[in-house]
Design an enzyme around this catalytic site. Structure first.
Site, PDB file in Angstrom:
ATOM      1  N   LYS A 172       0.918  -1.245  -0.068  1.00 34.83           N
ATOM      2  CA  LYS A 172       0.003  -0.088   0.194  1.00 34.83           C
ATOM      3  C   LYS A 172       0.902   1.320   0.128  1.00 34.83           C
ATOM      4  O   LYS A 172       2.010   1.352   0.496  1.00 34.83           O
ATOM      5  CB  LYS A 172      -1.088  -0.176   1.388  1.00 34.83           C
ATOM      6  CG  LYS A 172      -2.212  -1.205   0.948  1.00 34.83           C
ATOM      7  CD  LYS A 172      -3.253  -1.137   1.731  1.00 34.83           C
ATOM      8  CE  LYS A 172      -4.316  -1.982   1.187  1.00 34.83           C
ATOM      9  NZ  LYS A 172      -5.346  -2.295   2.293  1.00 34.83           N
ATOM     10  N   ARG A 214      -3.815 -10.264   4.895  1.00 31.18           N
ATOM     11  CA  ARG A 214      -3.979 -10.124   3.343  1.00 31.18           C
ATOM     12  C   ARG A 214      -2.846  -9.678   2.439  1.00 31.18           C
ATOM     13  O   ARG A 214      -2.764  -8.515   2.726  1.00 31.18           O
ATOM     14  CB  ARG A 214      -5.402  -9.218   3.146  1.00 31.18           C
ATOM     15  CG  ARG A 214      -6.097  -9.252   1.836  1.00 31.18           C
ATOM     16  CD  ARG A 214      -6.988  -8.567   1.601  1.00 31.18           C
ATOM     17  NE  ARG A 214      -7.611  -8.170   0.507  1.00 31.18           N
ATOM     18  CZ  ARG A 214      -7.160  -7.615  -0.669  1.00 31.18           C
ATOM     19  NH1 ARG A 214      -6.127  -6.696  -0.660  1.00 31.18           N
ATOM     20  NH2 ARG A 214      -7.696  -7.631  -1.650  1.00 31.18           N
TER      21      ARG A 214
HETATM   22  N1  PMM Z   1      -7.275  -3.890   0.820  1.00 32.71           N
HETATM   23  C1  PMM Z   1      -7.698  -3.754  -0.648  1.00 32.71           C
HETATM   24  C2  PMM Z   1      -8.873  -4.681  -1.156  1.00 32.71           C
HETATM   25  N2  PMM Z   1      -9.374  -5.216  -0.455  1.00 32.71           N
HETATM   26  N3  PMM Z   1     -10.260  -5.921   1.550  1.00 32.71           N
HETATM   27  C3  PMM Z   1      -9.851  -6.160   3.027  1.00 32.71           C
HETATM   28  N4  PMM Z   1     -10.355  -6.778   3.979  1.00 32.71           N
HETATM   29  N5  PMM Z   1      -8.875  -5.505   3.644  1.00 32.71           N
HETATM   30  C4  PMM Z   1      -7.963  -4.701   2.998  1.00 32.71           C
HETATM   31  O1  PMM Z   1      -7.105  -3.972   3.449  1.00 32.71           O
HETATM   32  C5  PMM Z   1      -8.108  -4.630   1.344  1.00 32.71           C
HETATM   33  C6  PMM Z   1      -9.454  -5.348   0.913  1.00 32.71           C
HETATM   34  C7  PMM Z   1      -6.806  -2.890  -1.542  1.00 32.71           C
HETATM   35  O2  PMM Z   1      -5.737  -3.574  -2.262  1.00 32.71           O
HETATM   36  P1  PMM Z   1      -5.586  -4.309  -3.598  1.00 32.71           P
HETATM   37  O3  PMM Z   1      -6.164  -3.299  -4.464  1.00 32.71           O
HETATM   38  O4  PMM Z   1      -4.096  -4.728  -3.730  1.00 32.71           O
HETATM   39  O5  PMM Z   1      -6.491  -5.435  -3.513  1.00 32.71           O
END
Ligand code: PMM
Length: 270
Positions: free
Chosen positions: A196, A236
């Protein structure tokens, strides 16, 4: 939780796994690297992203969920009831809900639910996030959502502080420092720091240019290990192999109750 984004525009892997076959192959790689669960998403939630239609989102995720759920537990990363329902039909058993609004779907389908905190919506969330006390506000929001879901009959409820969702870097660091307060609520905790922007900012060059997404591995892995050490039950991540190795090393080095607890909790949800 390994991440498979089937999107043209996610911030770190957008466009890489748009073809369902590539997405499935990537998911299988993450399983081989040690992922216990694969999170499949078909709509980018990066700052500034525009919403996707349910039809497009469903077309992207369903074949991938169908294929991967034969091998491993799969969650669907969506904010739409229609997509969540179709994903459950295709084999998903956990709804990863960054809008924290779909607990009724989880209740009616008998699947798990992740309630994530976000201030605002992806299009505008990074404009000017403000909190009096970010840890207390996020904790109160999440416990309200978790209790409502439990009241509606959802058996498996997770909470997630939503790192980067309507938060400055300072807010993100405050939350990572305050994970103990979230763990103390008793709800199992998911944390997502992987690649991030606040990690890019931490490793900015002398001109203030943030580290590129592919140069955020060390920050991602370190913050995942810190979260697990502080009691998060799930992290995650994009880089599953490196994270699993780091968690194992940290667990062996500490061999303490927190990590044993973490492993027991993971077993319980499989
Ligand atoms: N971050 C992203 C997308 N989905 N879901 C949860 N539960 N927690 C998160 O921190 C989260 C998420 C954004 O990251 P990405 O675009 O790399 O998927």
């Amino acid at each position: 939780m390994g991440i498979v984004n089937v999107t043209p525009d996610s911030f770190s892997d957008g466009g890489l796994f748009c073809d369902p076959r590539q997405a499935v192959a990537h998911g299988r790689r993450l399983i081989a690297e040690g992922a216990d669960l694969i999170d499949v998403g078909g709509e980018s939630t990066r700052p500034g992203a525009e919403p996707e239609s349910p039809t497009v989102e469903a077309e992207r995720v369903l074949p991938v969920i169908e294929a991967l759920s034969r091998d491993v537990r799969v969650s669907v990363d969506t904010t739409k009831a229609e997509v969540a329902n179709l994903a459950v039909d295709a084999g998903a058993t956990l709804i990863n809900d960054v809008s924290a609004s779909l607990h009724q779907v989880a209740a009616s389908r008998g699947v798990g639910w992740v309630a994530m905190h976000m201030q605002g919506e992806p299009r505008t969330m990074q404009d000017r996030p403000t909190y009096d006390d970010v840890v207390i506000e996020v904790r109160n929001f999440l416990t309200d959502k978790a209790e409502a879901a439990r009241g509606a009959g959802v058996g498996e409820v997770w909470i997630d502080p939503g790192i980067g969702f309507g938060k400055t870097a300072a807010h993100n660091w405050a939350l990572l420092n305050g994970l103990a307060d979230l763990v103390a609520t008793g709800w199992p905790l998911v944390v997502g720091t992987s690649r991030k922007a606040f990690l890019g900012a931490l490793f900015a060059d002398a001109d203030g240019v943030p580290a590129a997404v592919e140069d955020r591995l060390e920050g991602s892995v370190t913050t995942a290990v810190m979260a697990a050490a502080d009691g998060a039950s799930m992290v995650r991540v994009h880089d599953v192999g490196a994270t699993v190795a780091a968690l194992e090393a940290a667990g062996a080095g500490r061999s303490n109750e927190r990590f044993s607890q973490h492993i027991r909790e993971m077993d319980q949800w499989q």
